[in-house]
Design a protein around this motif. Sequence first.
Motif, PDB file in Angstrom:
ATOM      1  N   THR A 105      35.169  11.975  30.166  1.00  0.00           N
ATOM      2  CA  THR A 105      36.037  12.129  31.333  1.00  0.00           C
ATOM      3  C   THR A 105      37.395  12.720  30.946  1.00  0.00           C
ATOM      4  O   THR A 105      37.928  13.601  31.637  1.00  0.00           O
ATOM      5  N   ALA A 106      37.953  12.248  29.832  1.00  0.00           N
ATOM      6  CA  ALA A 106      39.269  12.749  29.404  1.00  0.00           C
ATOM      7  C   ALA A 106      39.196  14.227  29.028  1.00  0.00           C
ATOM      8  O   ALA A 106      40.042  15.029  29.440  1.00  0.00           O
ATOM      9  N   VAL A 107      38.181  14.593  28.237  1.00  0.00           N
ATOM     10  CA  VAL A 107      38.063  16.004  27.835  1.00  0.00           C
ATOM     11  C   VAL A 107      37.758  16.881  29.049  1.00  0.00           C
ATOM     12  O   VAL A 107      38.304  17.986  29.184  1.00  0.00           O
ATOM     13  N   PHE A 108      36.913  16.383  29.958  1.00  0.00           N
ATOM     14  CA  PHE A 108      36.614  17.191  31.145  1.00  0.00           C
ATOM     15  C   PHE A 108      37.843  17.352  32.031  1.00  0.00           C
ATOM     16  O   PHE A 108      38.008  18.387  32.684  1.00  0.00           O
ATOM     17  N   SER A 109      38.710  16.346  32.080  1.00  0.00           N
ATOM     18  CA  SER A 109      39.921  16.476  32.893  1.00  0.00           C
ATOM     19  C   SER A 109      40.797  17.612  32.382  1.00  0.00           C
ATOM     20  O   SER A 109      41.386  18.360  33.171  1.00  0.00           O
ATOM     21  N   VAL A 110      40.870  17.767  31.048  1.00  0.00           N
ATOM     22  CA  VAL A 110      41.618  18.899  30.484  1.00  0.00           C
ATOM     23  C   VAL A 110      40.901  20.202  30.804  1.00  0.00           C
ATOM     24  O   VAL A 110      41.526  21.192  31.218  1.00  0.00           O
ATOM     25  N   LEU A 111      39.586  20.239  30.634  1.00  0.00           N
ATOM     26  CA  LEU A 111      38.811  21.444  30.922  1.00  0.00           C
ATOM     27  C   LEU A 111      38.943  21.829  32.390  1.00  0.00           C
ATOM     28  O   LEU A 111      39.099  23.017  32.725  1.00  0.00           O
ATOM     29  N   ASP A 112      38.887  20.841  33.280  1.00  0.00           N
ATOM     30  CA  ASP A 112      38.966  21.127  34.712  1.00  0.00           C
ATOM     31  C   ASP A 112      40.323  21.711  35.084  1.00  0.00           C
ATOM     32  O   ASP A 112      40.402  22.709  35.802  1.00  0.00           O
ATOM     33  N   SER A 113      41.395  21.116  34.575  1.00  0.00           N
ATOM     34  CA  SER A 113      42.732  21.584  34.939  1.00  0.00           C
ATOM     35  C   SER A 113      43.062  22.927  34.303  1.00  0.00           C
ATOM     36  O   SER A 113      43.742  23.762  34.908  1.00  0.00           O
ATOM     37  N   VAL A 114      42.580  23.146  33.081  1.00  0.00           N
ATOM     38  CA  VAL A 114      42.951  24.356  32.338  1.00  0.00           C
ATOM     39  C   VAL A 114      42.008  25.512  32.627  1.00  0.00           C
ATOM     40  O   VAL A 114      42.442  26.654  32.799  1.00  0.00           O
ATOM     41  N   VAL A 115      40.713  25.247  32.715  1.00  0.00           N
ATOM     42  CA  VAL A 115      39.719  26.319  32.779  1.00  0.00           C
ATOM     43  C   VAL A 115      39.111  26.474  34.165  1.00  0.00           C
ATOM     44  O   VAL A 115      39.024  27.586  34.697  1.00  0.00           O
ATOM     45  N   LEU A 116      38.678  25.378  34.770  1.00  0.00           N
ATOM     46  CA  LEU A 116      37.872  25.463  35.989  1.00  0.00           C
ATOM     47  C   LEU A 116      38.706  25.578  37.260  1.00  0.00           C
ATOM     48  O   LEU A 116      38.298  26.257  38.203  1.00  0.00           O
ATOM     49  N   LYS A 117      39.845  24.920  37.306  1.00  0.00           N
ATOM     50  CA  LYS A 117      40.638  24.932  38.542  1.00  0.00           C
ATOM     51  C   LYS A 117      41.292  26.295  38.736  1.00  0.00           C
ATOM     52  O   LYS A 117      41.972  26.792  37.838  1.00  0.00           O
ATOM     53  N   PRO A 118      41.093  26.928  39.891  1.00  0.00           N
ATOM     54  CA  PRO A 118      41.713  28.244  40.120  1.00  0.00           C
ATOM     55  C   PRO A 118      43.234  28.143  40.112  1.00  0.00           C
ATOM     56  O   PRO A 118      43.812  27.106  40.444  1.00  0.00           O
ATOM     57  N   LEU A 119      43.864  29.234  39.720  1.00  0.00           N
ATOM     58  CA  LEU A 119      45.319  29.284  39.771  1.00  0.00           C
ATOM     59  C   LEU A 119      45.790  29.213  41.222  1.00  0.00           C
ATOM     60  O   LEU A 119      45.095  29.658  42.143  1.00  0.00           O
ATOM     61  N   ALA A 120      46.964  28.651  41.407  1.00  0.00           N
ATOM     62  CA  ALA A 120      47.461  28.366  42.756  1.00  0.00           C
ATOM     63  C   ALA A 120      48.067  29.620  43.389  1.00  0.00           C
ATOM     64  O   ALA A 120      49.250  29.653  43.744  1.00  0.00           O
ATOM     65  N   TYR A 121      47.219  30.654  43.518  1.00  0.00           N
ATOM     66  CA  TYR A 121      47.639  31.870  44.198  1.00  0.00           C
ATOM     67  C   TYR A 121      46.653  32.167  45.323  1.00  0.00           C
ATOM     68  O   TYR A 121      45.538  31.638  45.351  1.00  0.00           O
ATOM     69  N   GLN A 122      47.064  33.022  46.219  1.00  0.00           N
ATOM     70  CA  GLN A 122      46.174  33.445  47.291  1.00  0.00           C
ATOM     71  C   GLN A 122      45.044  34.282  46.698  1.00  0.00           C
ATOM     72  O   GLN A 122      45.277  35.302  46.048  1.00  0.00           O
ATOM     73  N   ASN A 123      43.795  33.848  46.909  1.00  0.00           N
ATOM     74  CA  ASN A 123      42.612  34.536  46.400  1.00  0.00           C
ATOM     75  C   ASN A 123      42.800  34.941  44.937  1.00  0.00           C
ATOM     76  O   ASN A 123      42.863  36.120  44.603  1.00  0.00           O
ATOM     77  N   PRO A 124      42.896  33.961  44.015  1.00  0.00           N
ATOM     78  CA  PRO A 124      43.182  34.286  42.609  1.00  0.00           C
ATOM     79  C   PRO A 124      42.082  35.123  41.944  1.00  0.00           C
ATOM     80  O   PRO A 124      42.347  35.801  40.960  1.00  0.00           O
ATOM     81  N   GLY A 125      40.859  35.084  42.486  1.00  0.00           N
ATOM     82  CA  GLY A 125      39.798  35.891  41.887  1.00  0.00           C
ATOM     83  C   GLY A 125      40.051  37.380  42.001  1.00  0.00           C
ATOM     84  O   GLY A 125      39.475  38.172  41.237  1.00  0.00           O
ATOM     85  N   GLY A 126      40.883  37.808  42.963  1.00  0.00           N
ATOM     86  CA  GLY A 126      41.184  39.231  43.109  1.00  0.00           C
ATOM     87  C   GLY A 126      42.359  39.696  42.290  1.00  0.00           C
ATOM     88  O   GLY A 126      42.673  40.899  42.290  1.00  0.00           O
ATOM     89  N   LEU A 127      43.032  38.776  41.585  1.00  0.00           N
ATOM     90  CA  LEU A 127      44.175  39.148  40.748  1.00  0.00           C
ATOM     91  C   LEU A 127      43.699  39.516  39.356  1.00  0.00           C
ATOM     92  O   LEU A 127      42.940  38.760  38.734  1.00  0.00           O
ATOM     93  N   VAL A 128      44.154  40.643  38.851  1.00  0.00           N
ATOM     94  CA  VAL A 128      43.748  41.095  37.517  1.00  0.00           C
ATOM     95  C   VAL A 128      44.979  41.458  36.704  1.00  0.00           C
ATOM     96  O   VAL A 128      46.000  41.892  37.248  1.00  0.00           O
ATOM     97  N   VAL A 129      44.868  41.239  35.404  1.00  0.00           N
ATOM     98  CA  VAL A 129      45.891  41.675  34.452  1.00  0.00           C
ATOM     99  C   VAL A 129      45.411  42.984  33.851  1.00  0.00           C
ATOM    100  O   VAL A 129      44.259  43.105  33.420  1.00  0.00           O
ATOM    101  N   ILE A 130      46.295  43.972  33.823  1.00  0.00           N
ATOM    102  CA  ILE A 130      45.911  45.322  33.407  1.00  0.00           C
ATOM    103  C   ILE A 130      46.598  45.656  32.091  1.00  0.00           C
ATOM    104  O   ILE A 130      47.809  45.483  31.942  1.00  0.00           O
TER     105      ILE A 130
END
Length: 885
Positions: A105-130
């Motif tokens: 549970t502890a390791v997954f909480s870090v994984l969820d917050s760091v990796v799985l949870k989308p960034l708090a932006y509008q439609n973050p999947g459409g944002l790209v770094v170029i």
Amino acid sequence: MTWWQRLIRRDKIERQLQTELRDHFERQVSDHLRAGLSAEEARRQARLRFGSLEQFKEECRDARGTRWLEIAGQDLRLAFRTLRKSAGFSTAALCTLGLGIGAVTAVFSVLDSVVLKPLAYQNPGGLVVIREVVEEFAKYSPTVPVNEKQFEAWTERARSFSGFALLNVKDRTLLPKNGRPVLLGGVEVSPDFFTVLGVRPSMGRAFVRQDAMEGSNHVVILTDALWQRQFHGDREVIGRTAKINDQMVSVIGVLPADFRLPQLNSGISNSSGGVRPIELFTPLVIDRSHEPLMGSFNYLAIGRLRPGVSVRSGEQELTRVTQGFAREHHIGAHLRANLQTIQRNTLGSTGQVLWLLLAAVCGVLLIGCVNLASLQVARSVGRQRENAIRSAMGASGRRIALTQLAESCVLGAAGGALGVLLAYWGVHLLVRAAPVNLPRLDEVQVNGTVLLVSVLVTIGTVFLFGLLPAWEASRTDPQQAMQRTAGRSVAGGRSAGRMRFFLVCMEVCCTTVLLIVSAAALKSLFNALHTDRAFEASGVVVAEADLYKEPYSKDAERIRFDNDVLDRLRRLPGVEAAALTQVMPLTGNIFATDVGRADRPFNPERQPLASFRWISPDYFAVLRIPMLAGRALEASDSGRKNAVISQACARALWPKEDPLGRKLLTNDGGKDNTFTVVGIAADARTQDVKDPGGSMFYYPFQDDPPYATFFVLRTAQSPEKIPNSVRRAIWSVDSEVAIPTLKTLDEQVEASLATERFTALLLSCFGGAAIALALLGVYGVLTFFVALRTREIGVRIALGADRRKIYELTFATGMQPVLVGMMAGALIGWAATRSIASLLFAVRPGDPLSIGGAIAVLLAAASAATLLPSRRAASIDPAVALRNE
């Protein structure tokens, strides 16, 4: 609809049932009395005709529809009583499950917050770094930051994007009204930055195009945290002025409290090596009239894809625009665009590390479940007589299995609850132990998603360690179990023996894989710590001085400040030497340029790259970087275009010639500069401990004095005792200069390997827990084997078997599943090390030492685990063992 009443008002319903059945019985008796029978005979005939009252009660209870809940309650109560009587087993099982589920549970909480949870932006999947790829430089730098001229072409021609923004990370010094200057993480952004992100300030306004013009750019937008900390949450902050980098700027906006700008990977490293949260946003002003078409790759770009456009399609369109731009302006380099989602860019290799840790901790939990399943099977074998009696009295195999499974459910529920409690503590421990460069570390928490996963993990563990024992219990043969036989029949027969063999094999296999991966991670860390760095970190202190302020806009003022500070540092007690450079050691490849020979045509697109450093004369003496030929830089080299190059640079330009005295060309902003090589230094790993050195180019800092200066000094006294003296020395020259970094070089080495150390530490802990559980499993199974076959061993000894044979019998019984499990684990471990090869340093996939070492440790530990049960078996007294025969 009244099912709930049947549960909570069960006594009343039972009384009603008893009354109704008694009424039916009395009616039957009355009928017999009217037929002329005596009272006694009437009752006897009524009982014969009516049948069993208890059977009728059971049928009525079954018809209510809540019988399964009553049965479940009975099973759970029985499970509680049984587990209370087996306090030792219950405590061990509860601790195993609690620690395992809590760790997952502890390791997954870090994984969820760091990796799985989308960034708090509008439609973050459409944002790209170029970023850009220059094919000619790809072997030196896979990607490079963005060129502003090409960025302008993208904004005009690309149709797959709804918007673009340009960024330039630049720390800023804030001078409070009272107190010392503070260096804050800052970024210059183009006016469309917040529009592209889909973020609006909670107070004030965002940037407009007028703010990006020279003279109108003295405005700033603050994060909520900075507003609360420096301006005390004053809601009248809009329009107030603040002194940043010695300039008065006006606050025009405050961002929402949940806004975070992650540490984006721009292809270059932070020169200070620190990870400062971005708290200041200022307008980006670009003077495009003086920028060259090539050679100014200094920016990071983000873009928002239009709905329905994939990252791949957007990358292809930007590549076509870039290549068309290159053809129009006759640029010989082969260019293309490189796009990553903002989430993937933020993570880098962190996601792979966290997935690896989650897999490792799940492996530990799996081993614990297998261990408990093995113990449950052993307990069910010991309870065969009890189950046989139940079966003989009419209990079905399904009923016996559910009764057995109830114990697993009770253990799982208690272990899950304990695991969640431990997870809250474990998350804080993980956050404290995690490297500071782990992205989104401040967002880690145990939330609803994590709790749901914890519940699912708990349910999964119940099935993992509960199903096999329940299935084994359901297959009890009453006739065979009731026989008072010795040896294998009591031990559950061949089926139970095969099951225990399989469980131990699985346990050892998982442990072997974990040990191999842990050994590879430890070897990687050891290699990184003990590799020849060609510099000596011990006894060196590094202090950063930020000169991004108006008095130091002229080179002469920066040179004066640097020389004055160096002079004061050299006079500090215990200081042997002091120097400066523009880059914090071990922070990656910050500044690079293409270099070439003056006696050959210079083609910027085909020249090798070299990282360049501005240094003072004692730089090599402070870091103790060996000079292989020629001499180090001296004070008299300033203005004479003399330089020192590394051995790798010398090999690249003069592979079979002596470089000393030769002329070297560098491309700086499109202008060729000629330098004379006066020395060759060793390939010091000052960029990255895991980097083999690379080409380096050193020249006097006076020729181009940096704004961010890093003073390095070697001291004979303990480096921890000198920081205050260093601060006083710098502030004695200018009390308003910020000192954002002051640490020992040993601390910087540790920080540069923080992720590797964190990974190796956790994997080692998980590996240690796995081997402890595996040894307990081997010991428990072998102890159970000796206990169940005591009479057989007694017969063997009575018939003449010596103790050596008994040792061999028990040792072989314990080691057979260990050897099979180790062979399977070695194959899986070999594949696992190949899959994480990118995380390892100087460790080959399937490293024989890692695999051999893990197997040797496990083999020795398993052998030790068999000694006590083997000794106990060899010490059996035949007379005692056969007394009850």
